[in-house]
Enzyme design. Structure first.
Site, PDB file in Angstrom:
ATOM      1  N   TYR A 156       0.861  -1.197   0.000  1.00 50.92           N
ATOM      2  CA  TYR A 156       0.000   0.000   0.000  1.00 50.92           C
ATOM      3  C   TYR A 156       0.894   1.244   0.000  1.00 50.92           C
ATOM      4  O   TYR A 156       1.569   1.556   0.975  1.00 50.92           O
ATOM      5  CB  TYR A 156      -0.935   0.026   1.214  1.00 50.92           C
ATOM      6  CG  TYR A 156      -1.879  -1.149   1.323  1.00 50.92           C
ATOM      7  CD1 TYR A 156      -2.201  -1.935   0.213  1.00 50.92           C
ATOM      8  CD2 TYR A 156      -2.472  -1.471   2.540  1.00 50.92           C
ATOM      9  CE1 TYR A 156      -3.075  -3.013   0.321  1.00 50.92           C
ATOM     10  CE2 TYR A 156      -3.350  -2.545   2.660  1.00 50.92           C
ATOM     11  CZ  TYR A 156      -3.639  -3.314   1.555  1.00 50.92           C
ATOM     12  OH  TYR A 156      -4.495  -4.372   1.675  1.00 50.92           O
ATOM     13  N   ARG A 160     -15.601  -1.767  -1.426  1.00 50.35           N
ATOM     14  CA  ARG A 160     -14.823  -0.560  -1.790  1.00 50.35           C
ATOM     15  C   ARG A 160     -15.692   0.695  -1.762  1.00 50.35           C
ATOM     16  O   ARG A 160     -15.570   1.572  -2.603  1.00 50.35           O
ATOM     17  CB  ARG A 160     -14.169  -0.756  -3.159  1.00 50.35           C
ATOM     18  CG  ARG A 160     -13.271  -1.985  -3.193  1.00 50.35           C
ATOM     19  CD  ARG A 160     -12.831  -2.397  -4.570  1.00 50.35           C
ATOM     20  NE  ARG A 160     -11.912  -3.541  -4.469  1.00 50.35           N
ATOM     21  CZ  ARG A 160     -12.315  -4.804  -4.334  1.00 50.35           C
ATOM     22  NH1 ARG A 160     -13.586  -5.094  -4.320  1.00 50.35           N
ATOM     23  NH2 ARG A 160     -11.432  -5.768  -4.201  1.00 50.35           N
ATOM     24  N   PHE A 210     -18.904   0.961  -2.293  1.00 51.83           N
ATOM     25  CA  PHE A 210     -20.136   0.936  -3.090  1.00 51.83           C
ATOM     26  C   PHE A 210     -21.375   0.680  -2.229  1.00 51.83           C
ATOM     27  O   PHE A 210     -22.419   1.320  -2.414  1.00 51.83           O
ATOM     28  CB  PHE A 210     -20.011  -0.145  -4.178  1.00 51.83           C
ATOM     29  CG  PHE A 210     -21.224  -0.245  -5.051  1.00 51.83           C
ATOM     30  CD1 PHE A 210     -21.514   0.748  -5.963  1.00 51.83           C
ATOM     31  CD2 PHE A 210     -22.087  -1.331  -4.942  1.00 51.83           C
ATOM     32  CE1 PHE A 210     -22.653   0.673  -6.760  1.00 51.83           C
ATOM     33  CE2 PHE A 210     -23.216  -1.415  -5.729  1.00 51.83           C
ATOM     34  CZ  PHE A 210     -23.510  -0.408  -6.644  1.00 51.83           C
TER      35      PHE A 210
HETATM   36  N1  LIG Z   1      -5.955  -8.504   1.602  1.00 48.89           N
HETATM   37  C1  LIG Z   1      -6.249  -7.857   0.497  1.00 48.89           C
HETATM   38  O1  LIG Z   1      -5.934  -8.294  -0.608  1.00 48.89           O
HETATM   39  C2  LIG Z   1      -6.975  -6.545   0.604  1.00 48.89           C
HETATM   40  C3  LIG Z   1      -7.493  -5.936  -0.538  1.00 48.89           C
HETATM   41  C4  LIG Z   1      -8.180  -4.726  -0.402  1.00 48.89           C
HETATM   42  C5  LIG Z   1      -8.339  -4.162   0.863  1.00 48.89           C
HETATM   43  N2  LIG Z   1      -7.816  -4.785   1.939  1.00 48.89           N
HETATM   44  C6  LIG Z   1      -7.979  -4.217   3.300  1.00 48.89           C
HETATM   45  O2  LIG Z   1      -9.352  -3.929   3.524  1.00 48.89           O
HETATM   46  C7  LIG Z   1      -9.485  -2.587   3.994  1.00 48.89           C
HETATM   47  C8  LIG Z   1     -10.808  -1.984   3.548  1.00 48.89           C
HETATM   48  O3  LIG Z   1     -10.959  -2.158   2.177  1.00 48.89           O
HETATM   49  P1  LIG Z   1     -11.352  -1.014   1.124  1.00 48.89           P
HETATM   50  O4  LIG Z   1     -10.864   0.296   1.569  1.00 48.89           O
HETATM   51  O5  LIG Z   1     -10.959  -1.583  -0.189  1.00 48.89           O
HETATM   52  O6  LIG Z   1     -12.929  -1.073   1.090  1.00 48.89           O
HETATM   53  P2  LIG Z   1     -14.159  -0.797   2.050  1.00 48.89           P
HETATM   54  O7  LIG Z   1     -13.773  -0.781   3.458  1.00 48.89           O
HETATM   55  O8  LIG Z   1     -15.185  -1.731   1.560  1.00 48.89           O
HETATM   56  O9  LIG Z   1     -14.598   0.649   1.568  1.00 48.89           O
HETATM   57  C9  LIG Z   1     -13.836   1.788   1.808  1.00 48.89           C
HETATM   58  C10 LIG Z   1     -14.536   2.935   1.120  1.00 48.89           C
HETATM   59  O10 LIG Z   1     -15.839   3.063   1.677  1.00 48.89           O
HETATM   60  C11 LIG Z   1     -16.109   4.399   2.047  1.00 48.89           C
HETATM   61  N3  LIG Z   1     -16.888   4.314   3.297  1.00 48.89           N
HETATM   62  C12 LIG Z   1     -16.478   3.905   4.522  1.00 48.89           C
HETATM   63  N4  LIG Z   1     -17.483   3.952   5.407  1.00 48.89           N
HETATM   64  C13 LIG Z   1     -18.561   4.406   4.726  1.00 48.89           C
HETATM   65  C14 LIG Z   1     -19.904   4.684   5.096  1.00 48.89           C
HETATM   66  N5  LIG Z   1     -20.312   4.483   6.349  1.00 48.89           N
HETATM   67  N6  LIG Z   1     -20.760   5.160   4.145  1.00 48.89           N
HETATM   68  C15 LIG Z   1     -20.338   5.344   2.874  1.00 48.89           C
HETATM   69  N7  LIG Z   1     -19.073   5.100   2.454  1.00 48.89           N
HETATM   70  C16 LIG Z   1     -18.187   4.641   3.385  1.00 48.89           C
HETATM   71  C17 LIG Z   1     -14.766   5.045   2.223  1.00 48.89           C
HETATM   72  O11 LIG Z   1     -14.829   6.378   1.795  1.00 48.89           O
HETATM   73  P3  LIG Z   1     -14.609   7.590   2.835  1.00 48.89           P
HETATM   74  O12 LIG Z   1     -13.148   7.718   2.968  1.00 48.89           O
HETATM   75  O13 LIG Z   1     -15.280   8.708   2.126  1.00 48.89           O
HETATM   76  O14 LIG Z   1     -15.300   7.188   4.096  1.00 48.89           O
HETATM   77  C18 LIG Z   1     -13.831   4.239   1.299  1.00 48.89           C
HETATM   78  O15 LIG Z   1     -13.696   4.834   0.038  1.00 48.89           O
HETATM   79  C19 LIG Z   1      -8.256  -1.872   3.404  1.00 48.89           C
HETATM   80  O16 LIG Z   1      -7.917  -0.723   4.127  1.00 48.89           O
HETATM   81  C20 LIG Z   1      -7.201  -2.940   3.508  1.00 48.89           C
HETATM   82  O17 LIG Z   1      -6.636  -2.925   4.797  1.00 48.89           O
HETATM   83  C21 LIG Z   1      -7.151  -5.959   1.837  1.00 48.89           C
END
Ligand SMILES: NC(=O)c1ccc[n+]([C@@H]2O[C@H](COP(=O)([O-])OP(=O)(O)OC[C@H]3O[C@@H](n4cnc5c(N)ncnc54)[C@H](OP(=O)(O)O)[C@@H]3O)[C@@H](O)[C@H]2O)c1
Length: 379
Positions: A105, A257, A259
């Protein structure tokens, strides 16, 4: 405050006032945080806890974690460093004890941010990180490298950037076809004996690989994508294997992500230089338009229960098993609070089944990954 924000804030308040929580049973509810966490002061509230893994691999963490990735990588909104650090401190203050990052990252700058913001709390919170994607001179090469000597080198780098003496948990980020999983597990076992790593996990691997790895060095958790519109781990044996072997499960991208939080529509622009959503088939305008029907169902389900679609999404994951700990990411305090409030809700099994039935009736448009990303998962 616009209408959506107003509805969200009243939903959050309504939840806090009216419903007992299944997720909070047996633990202190999080009272208003009063003390500052500046300089590592112990001013945090408590959240319900869950245990990932069993025996010497057991890991007790808050029932919801925090994904740090989007603060510097793959998500369009990147607040400045000070704001990110402040938000991470707010998360600590609200009782989050599991923070997730990875070497890739940034690369590297996400671990550096986590180290700067969180190392002062190392006695009471945990930062998990991941190795595997090759990084040369600070840049990802797109290749995998999980050779034993590389794992050791990456471990030293992560310890330095996270400012820790031991990594609370080290995940293999993606399977490396050139290195037998037994060699990866063996290397981690040595690092655990040396005290440099405390626990380990793997991402996006098959049930067969989990068994082989666990036999050499007990796994604490598997971290793979899982949410209401990507449920492969229910079908491919991964969740069943975790249940059988006593391994925890950490759903990543639990809001798909962002959505499923309802803030994204077909006109949303993603940063072309630092947001992988513009490469994902499920985030084309056509797919977003079609899949918004699912968000509408979540909003409709939540409306009469005082829940937002993000809370419905996270609540559905939490009720699947007590050894599941989602790690939503955010750059906003309002979203952090909204997500943590999920822990105050209760729905019955039949209500969740009704939700699943309604969502299952909508065909999902677009694959979750493009061909290259898909080639790296499921081994
Ligand atoms: N192991 C792997 O291969 C892998 C892959 C991808 C991710 N990850 C891990 O998973 C974590 C989370 O994944 P992610 O960031 O991809 O996706 P996520 O947690 O599904 O979504 C994050 C997005 O959602 C928005 N969000 C958060 N809370 C919200 C709410 N209450 N209402 C509306 N929108 C909201 C955020 O925007 P705002 O900033 O505007 O709140 C951000 O853009 C990452 O930080 C990482 O540590 C691991």
């Amino acid at each position: 405050m616009n209408r959506r924000e107003f509805l969200k804030s009243t939903a959050v308040l309504g939840a806090a006032l009216s419903l007992p929580s299944v997720f909070a049973a047996g633990t202190a509810k999080h009272p208003e945080a009063k003390n500052s966490t500046e300089n590592g002061g112990n001013g945090s509230s408590e959240l319900p806890v869950r245990t990932l893994g069993t025996g010497r691999a057991a890991f007790q963490v808050s029932a919801l974690g925090f994904g740090v990735m989007g603060m510097t990588y793959n998500r369009s909104a990147h607040p400045d460093r000070k704001q990110c650090i402040r938000l991470l401190h707010e998360a600590v203050e609200r009782g989050v004890t599991l923070f997730d990052t990875a070497i890739i990252y940034g690369p590297l700058n996400n671990e550096e941010l986590a180290g700067e913001a969180l190392s002062r709390f190392k006695d009471r919170i945990n930062v998990t990180t991941k190795f595997g994607h090759e990084v040369v001179n600070g840049k990802g090469t797109g290749r995998q490298d999980s050779r034993p000597a590389t794992i050791r080198r990456y471990c030293e780098g992560s310890l330095k950037r996270l400012r820790l003496d031991a990594l609370p948990m080290f995940y293999q980020h993606r399977f490396d076809r050139n290195v037998p999983v037994e060699d990866v597990a063996g290397t981690i076992g040595e690092l655990i004996k040396e005290g440099k790593v405390l626990r380990w996990g793997m991402c996006e691997v098959s049930a067969e690989t989990i068994r082989k790895a666990h036999a050499v060095c007990p796994l604490t958790a598997i971290q793979s994508e899982y949410h209401l519109i990507h449920r492969d781990v229910e079908e491919n044996g991964v969740l069943d294997t975790c249940r059988e072997l006593g391994i925890g499960f950490v759903p990543y991208s639990p809001l798909n992500r962002g959505f499923l939080g309802g803030d994204i529509n077909e006109y949303t622009q993603f940063d072309p230089d630092n947001d992988n959503r513009q490469t994902l088939p499920r985030f084309t305008p056509e797919a977003i338009r079609a899949n918004t029907r699912i968000v509408n169902i979540l909003q409709d389900f939540g409306r009469t229960r005082g829940m937002t679609s993000a809370q419905v999404t996270l609540g559905w994951l939490l009720q699947k098993a007590p050894w599941i700990v989602p790690i939503p990411g955010t750059t906003k305090l309002a979203h952090l609070e909204e997500n943590l409030r999920t822990l105050d809700f209760a729905c019955s099994p039949s209500e969740w089944q009704e939700l699943e039935r309604r969502v299952a009736a909508i065909p999902i448009v677009g694959d979750r990954y493009n061909a290259e990303q898909q080639r790296q998962v499921g081994f």
